[in-house]
Scaffold this active site. Structure first.
Site, PDB file in Angstrom:
ATOM      1  N   GLU A  29       0.938  -1.200   0.088  1.00 22.25           N
ATOM      2  CA  GLU A  29       0.182   0.042   0.050  1.00 22.25           C
ATOM      3  C   GLU A  29       0.857   0.962  -0.051  1.00 22.25           C
ATOM      4  OE1 GLU A  29      -2.802   0.029   3.426  1.00 22.25           O
ATOM      5  OE2 GLU A  29      -2.720  -2.217   3.052  1.00 22.25           O
ATOM      6  N   SER A  59      -5.755  -4.028   1.032  1.00 21.27           N
ATOM      7  CA  SER A  59      -5.978  -5.115   1.268  1.00 21.27           C
ATOM      8  C   SER A  59      -4.949  -6.131   1.500  1.00 21.27           C
ATOM      9  CB  SER A  59      -6.958  -5.971   0.161  1.00 21.27           C
ATOM     10  OG  SER A  59      -7.027  -7.210   0.309  1.00 21.27           O
ATOM     11  N   GLU A  60      -4.643  -6.323   2.867  1.00 18.97           N
ATOM     12  CA  GLU A  60      -3.243  -7.330   3.301  1.00 18.97           C
ATOM     13  C   GLU A  60      -3.568  -8.611   2.973  1.00 18.97           C
ATOM     14  OE1 GLU A  60      -3.506  -3.485   5.531  1.00 18.97           O
ATOM     15  OE2 GLU A  60      -5.106  -5.016   5.360  1.00 18.97           O
ATOM     16  N   ASP A  85       0.613  -4.648  13.248  1.00 18.34           N
ATOM     17  CA  ASP A  85      -0.657  -4.887  13.880  1.00 18.34           C
ATOM     18  C   ASP A  85      -1.432  -5.560  12.866  1.00 18.34           C
ATOM     19  OD1 ASP A  85      -0.435  -2.686  16.431  1.00 18.34           O
ATOM     20  OD2 ASP A  85       0.681  -2.171  14.377  1.00 18.34           O
ATOM     21  N   HIS A 129      -1.794   0.350  16.559  1.00 17.69           N
ATOM     22  CA  HIS A 129      -0.728   0.443  15.745  1.00 17.69           C
ATOM     23  C   HIS A 129       0.569   0.729  16.252  1.00 17.69           C
ATOM     24  CE1 HIS A 129      -4.386   1.859  13.604  1.00 17.69           C
ATOM     25  NE2 HIS A 129      -3.786   2.069  12.396  1.00 17.69           N
TER      26      HIS A 129
END
Length: 329
Positions: A29, A59-60, A85, A129
């Site tokens: 990203e 979208s991981e 995270d 985070h």
């Protein structure tokens, strides 16, 4: 020599491997046009172009699915998960697919891929985070796990990770991005380190302090204070690689000094230091003159308030006080 920040070392290490091997591709990203959310990948798109440096959707699962497929078909991808995270979003791919498919295929497919991410606290990003999750990855068979503490190691360990035929989780620590270090110029040759090899950052005779990533400079600062203020001479070992783990270096130093301390940013319950303490009690208990001691973050969600975050994470002061008390000084 060139002075390089930890931040710039991320792009430096990736670029070194992309120049060396055209099979290396990079995706994630905002890693291309924007140069990374932490500006760690600036310049890569301009040098290597959009076919090899690719921005992805948010979208991981898509990022790691694409990286896994690329690795299976002959490329050597580096995929970025913006914050460590967010591994929680795509953990099935990491823990059940990427880590196990080489074994389950009897070696018919290999997975030479690197997943890098921003890890750790210190920037007041709050509980979702700021986590240090290297112990999550350490618990999964089939993964190699790396967490550099210096700019040079960001470059050298990235080279080792990219060249490895197994999947490597690469934890860059967010709080270290501004730290600077001299590294060799590109004209002086490649920087390549070795997975599974710890580094002794400070020699010492009275105690062994084992640290990782952002805890390494804190351990070094604490060791200097302990020597100056209390006459305690501490060796400081930078673990660098949790899997494989350099047990000969760690246990050898612990045996020589007789005392072992770990400094860990991850929460105390099931932290990586517990494994090292367990190994020490099994392998060199007779050489220890006192029980091993873990200096950790409490088992709590990390607060975003600066004073509370600083209180939770091991500090130089807490390291000095804990080791001093344990050593009776």
């Amino acid at each position: 020599m060139t002075v390089l920040t930890y931040r710039k070392a991320v792009a430096h290490g990736i670029a070194q491997e992309m120049r060396r091997d055209e099979r290396v591709v990079f995706l994630g990203e905002d890693v291309a046009a924007a140069g990374g959310v932490f500006k760690t990948t600036a310049g890569l798109l301009e040098e290597f172009g959009p076919l090899r440096v690719r921005d992805t959707p948010i979208s991981e699962q898509a990022i790691l699915g694409a990286a896994m497929g690329a690795a299976m078909t002959g490329l050597r991808p580096i995929a970025e998960i913006m914050y460590s995270d967010f591994f929680a979003v795509c953990w099935d791919l990491v823990a059940n697919e990427i880590s196990k498919s080489r074994y389950m295929s009897d070696g018919q497919v290999s997975f030479p891929l690197v997943i890098q991410c921003g890890n750790g606290a210190g920037l007041r990003f709050g509980a979702q985070h700021s986590q240090s999750i290297e112990n999550w990855a350490m618990a999964i068979p089939g993964l190699k796990v790396v967490a550099p503490a210096t700019a040079r190691d960001v470059v050298g360990l990235m080279a080792a990770a990219v060249r490895d035929d197994d999947p490597v989780i690469f934890f860059n620590h967010k709080a270290l991005y501004s730290m600077k270090e001299e590294v060799p110029d590109l004209d002086d040759g490649e920087i390549v380190e070795e997975l599974g090899r710890a580094v002794v950052r400070r020699e010492g005779t009275d105690a062994t302090v084992v640290a990782l990533a952002a805890m390494v400079p804190k351990a070094l600062a604490a060791a200097e204070r302990l020597h100056a203020e209390r006459g305690i001479d501490c060796a400081v070992i930078d673990v660098r690689s949790l899997v494989p783990l350099d047990t000969p270096t760690i246990l050898g130093h612990a045996s020589r000094t007789g005392r072992l301390f770990t400094v860990e940013e991850n929460p105390r319950l099931c932290g990586w230091g517990a494994e090292i303490v367990s190994l020490a009690t099994e392998e060199c208990w007779d050489a220890l003159t006192g029980a091993p001691v873990r200096i950790t973050t409490p088992h709590i969600p990390l607060p975003s308030a600066d004073a509370l975050e600083d209180l939770a994470i091991p500090s130089v002061e807490r390291i000095v006080t804990t080791i001093g008390a344990a050593m009776g000084a």
